[in-house]
Design a protein around this motif. Structure first.
Motif, PDB file in Angstrom:
ATOM      1  N   THR A 171       7.832   1.477 -12.755  1.00  0.00           N
ATOM      2  CA  THR A 171       7.589   0.446 -11.745  1.00  0.00           C
ATOM      3  C   THR A 171       7.118   1.082 -10.445  1.00  0.00           C
ATOM      4  OG1 THR A 171       9.339  -0.962 -12.655  1.00  0.00           O
ATOM      5  CG2 THR A 171       8.616  -1.431 -10.408  1.00  0.00           C
ATOM      6  N   VAL A 172       6.118   0.485  -9.821  1.00  0.00           N
ATOM      7  CA  VAL A 172       5.687   0.938  -8.498  1.00  0.00           C
ATOM      8  C   VAL A 172       6.629   0.316  -7.472  1.00  0.00           C
ATOM      9  CG1 VAL A 172       3.821   0.974  -6.807  1.00  0.00           C
ATOM     10  CG2 VAL A 172       3.287   1.102  -9.243  1.00  0.00           C
ATOM     11  N   GLU A 173       7.425   1.150  -6.834  1.00  0.00           N
ATOM     12  CA  GLU A 173       8.387   0.656  -5.854  1.00  0.00           C
ATOM     13  C   GLU A 173       7.764   0.433  -4.482  1.00  0.00           C
ATOM     14  OE1 GLU A 173      11.659   3.335  -5.642  1.00  0.00           O
ATOM     15  OE2 GLU A 173      12.580   2.610  -7.502  1.00  0.00           O
ATOM     16  N   GLN A 174       6.889   1.346  -4.098  1.00  0.00           N
ATOM     17  CA  GLN A 174       6.352   1.282  -2.739  1.00  0.00           C
ATOM     18  C   GLN A 174       5.070   2.083  -2.627  1.00  0.00           C
ATOM     19  OE1 GLN A 174       9.176   1.764   0.636  1.00  0.00           O
ATOM     20  NE2 GLN A 174       7.816   3.367   1.364  1.00  0.00           N
ATOM     21  N   ILE A 175       4.147   1.584  -1.816  1.00  0.00           N
ATOM     22  CA  ILE A 175       2.933   2.307  -1.466  1.00  0.00           C
ATOM     23  C   ILE A 175       2.885   2.411   0.049  1.00  0.00           C
ATOM     24  CG2 ILE A 175       0.409   2.316  -1.529  1.00  0.00           C
ATOM     25  CD1 ILE A 175       0.543   0.701  -4.116  1.00  0.00           C
ATOM     26  N   SER A 176       2.789   3.619   0.568  1.00  0.00           N
ATOM     27  CA  SER A 176       2.848   3.798   2.016  1.00  0.00           C
ATOM     28  C   SER A 176       1.898   4.899   2.454  1.00  0.00           C
ATOM     29  CB  SER A 176       4.282   4.130   2.451  1.00  0.00           C
ATOM     30  OG  SER A 176       4.757   5.289   1.767  1.00  0.00           O
ATOM     31  N   GLU A 177       1.548   4.872   3.733  1.00  0.00           N
ATOM     32  CA  GLU A 177       0.777   5.951   4.336  1.00  0.00           C
ATOM     33  C   GLU A 177       1.753   6.948   4.933  1.00  0.00           C
ATOM     34  OE1 GLU A 177      -3.053   5.243   6.417  1.00  0.00           O
ATOM     35  OE2 GLU A 177      -2.436   3.137   6.378  1.00  0.00           O
ATOM     36  N   VAL A 178       1.503   8.221   4.693  1.00  0.00           N
ATOM     37  CA  VAL A 178       2.405   9.257   5.192  1.00  0.00           C
ATOM     38  C   VAL A 178       1.605  10.357   5.874  1.00  0.00           C
ATOM     39  CG1 VAL A 178       4.200   8.834   3.473  1.00  0.00           C
ATOM     40  CG2 VAL A 178       2.356  10.449   2.961  1.00  0.00           C
TER      41      VAL A 178
ATOM     42  N   MET B 260      -1.873  16.051   7.715  1.00  0.00           N
ATOM     43  CA  MET B 260      -2.824  15.343   6.865  1.00  0.00           C
ATOM     44  C   MET B 260      -2.274  13.957   6.539  1.00  0.00           C
ATOM     45  SD  MET B 260      -4.305  16.260   3.050  1.00  0.00           S
ATOM     46  CE  MET B 260      -2.774  15.892   2.201  1.00  0.00           C
ATOM     47  N   LYS B 261      -3.102  12.949   6.737  1.00  0.00           N
ATOM     48  CA  LYS B 261      -2.717  11.592   6.373  1.00  0.00           C
ATOM     49  C   LYS B 261      -3.161  11.301   4.949  1.00  0.00           C
ATOM     50  CE  LYS B 261      -2.500   9.322  10.878  1.00  0.00           C
ATOM     51  NZ  LYS B 261      -2.987   8.194  11.720  1.00  0.00           N
ATOM     52  N   THR B 262      -2.282  10.694   4.186  1.00  0.00           N
ATOM     53  CA  THR B 262      -2.598  10.338   2.809  1.00  0.00           C
ATOM     54  C   THR B 262      -1.718   9.176   2.380  1.00  0.00           C
ATOM     55  OG1 THR B 262      -2.896  11.234   0.581  1.00  0.00           O
ATOM     56  CG2 THR B 262      -0.926  11.914   1.769  1.00  0.00           C
ATOM     57  N   TYR B 263      -1.910   8.692   1.175  1.00  0.00           N
ATOM     58  CA  TYR B 263      -1.062   7.642   0.622  1.00  0.00           C
ATOM     59  C   TYR B 263      -0.015   8.266  -0.298  1.00  0.00           C
ATOM     60  CZ  TYR B 263      -4.638   4.318   2.180  1.00  0.00           C
ATOM     61  OH  TYR B 263      -5.521   3.587   2.936  1.00  0.00           O
ATOM     62  N   ARG B 264       1.166   7.652  -0.316  1.00  0.00           N
ATOM     63  CA  ARG B 264       2.194   8.061  -1.267  1.00  0.00           C
ATOM     64  C   ARG B 264       2.624   6.845  -2.075  1.00  0.00           C
ATOM     65  NH1 ARG B 264       7.812  10.304   0.842  1.00  0.00           N
ATOM     66  NH2 ARG B 264       8.473   8.131   0.637  1.00  0.00           N
ATOM     67  N   LEU B 265       2.588   7.000  -3.403  1.00  0.00           N
ATOM     68  CA  LEU B 265       3.015   5.940  -4.303  1.00  0.00           C
ATOM     69  C   LEU B 265       4.339   6.363  -4.921  1.00  0.00           C
ATOM     70  CD1 LEU B 265      -0.317   6.463  -4.730  1.00  0.00           C
ATOM     71  CD2 LEU B 265      -0.051   4.353  -6.005  1.00  0.00           C
ATOM     72  N   ASP B 266       5.369   5.584  -4.692  1.00  0.00           N
ATOM     73  CA  ASP B 266       6.690   5.870  -5.259  1.00  0.00           C
ATOM     74  C   ASP B 266       6.859   5.052  -6.531  1.00  0.00           C
ATOM     75  OD1 ASP B 266       7.547   7.669  -3.238  1.00  0.00           O
ATOM     76  OD2 ASP B 266       7.904   5.968  -1.908  1.00  0.00           O
ATOM     77  N   ILE B 267       7.002   5.759  -7.648  1.00  0.00           N
ATOM     78  CA  ILE B 267       7.077   5.143  -8.976  1.00  0.00           C
ATOM     79  C   ILE B 267       8.376   5.568  -9.632  1.00  0.00           C
ATOM     80  CG2 ILE B 267       5.958   5.004 -11.234  1.00  0.00           C
ATOM     81  CD1 ILE B 267       3.326   5.765  -9.773  1.00  0.00           C
TER      82      ILE B 267
END
Length: 233
Positions: free
Chosen positions: A131-138, A1-8
């Motif tokens: 803080t939002v460090e990174q937004i990526s597709e995983v 499954m493709k989705t977004y991951r937000l690292d906070i």
């Protein structure tokens, strides 16, 4: 499954136990669903009435300690409103240090809120700035019988996973005073928990920890919980 991951991430975090007012204030080791949904509201700058929302998240921290905190207790005035009379008190409060929240969501609109948040992002109290460090597709791998569920909360009913069992709200109303919605028992499972044999369907993120983490997705539809809440009043 493709989705977004937000690292906070945040230096500190604290998630209070509901209904505990006096004495030592412990912290949950995973944020409740209501805290994560509140985080989304802060990024959006508005109260979101979700028609259909599917999110998963993973939470870890480096240490847990206790600190002293000064609080101010305001006496109740007429009709339950606050008065100008207050007194201070010192309490012990647990807090988590060097925290990291990985939030999974396929809704592009919600993800975009975190690119330019309207209000400060908090993991707990007003001092727990995040803080939002990174937004990526995983790409997540579906696991029919997930055995690496950790750093999350999972509904107790029907799953019965070991962990700290706590009744937690899903959301809060957009009223004053706010009222909780959809409270139910959850298993709170810390990030370094051992593998668990389950019948739960989840999605594995192989980039977390050395052997991956299975992410449980929560399905949320606000109207369902509002109707249930009104029927109980």
């Amino acid at each position: 499954m493709k989705t977004y991951r937000l690292d906070i991430s945040s230096w500190t975090a604290s998630f209070r136990y509901p209904n505990l007012i006096s004495g030592l204030q412990p912290t949950l080791e995973v944020p409740p669903l209501s805290t994560v949904l509140g985080l989304i509201n802060a990024a959006a700058g508005q109260y979101l009435e979700h028609e259909a929302l599917e999110i998963g998240y993973y939470f870890e921290f480096a240490a847990k300690e206790v600190d002293l905190e000064t609080i101010y207790m305001i006496e109740a005035g007429k009709k339950g409103q606050g008065s100008n009379s207050a007194k201070s008190n010192v309490i012990q409060r647990e807090f988590l240090f060097e925290t990291r929240l990985s939030l999974y969501c396929s809704n592009r609109k919600i993800v975009d809120y975190f690119r330019t948040p309207v209000y400060p992002l908090l993991l707990g109290r007003s001092s727990d700035l995040a803080t939002v460090e990174q937004i990526s597709e995983v790409e997540l791998v579906e696991m029919e019988k997930a055995n690496k569920i950790r750093g999350q909360i999972v509904p107790l009913k029907g799953n019965y996973l070991p962990g700290v069992i706590q009744a937690l709200p899903k959301y809060f109303t957009n009223t004053f005073p706010r009222q909780n919605i959809g409270t139910e028992p959850y298993s709170v499972i810390r990030f370094n928990n051992f593998d668990l044999a389950t019948k739960i369907s989840a999605f594995r993120d192989n980039s977390l920890q050395k052997d991956g983490v299975d992410i449980y997705f929560h399905h949320f539809k606000l109207q369902d919980y509002v109707v249930s809440h009104l029927s109980q009043i």
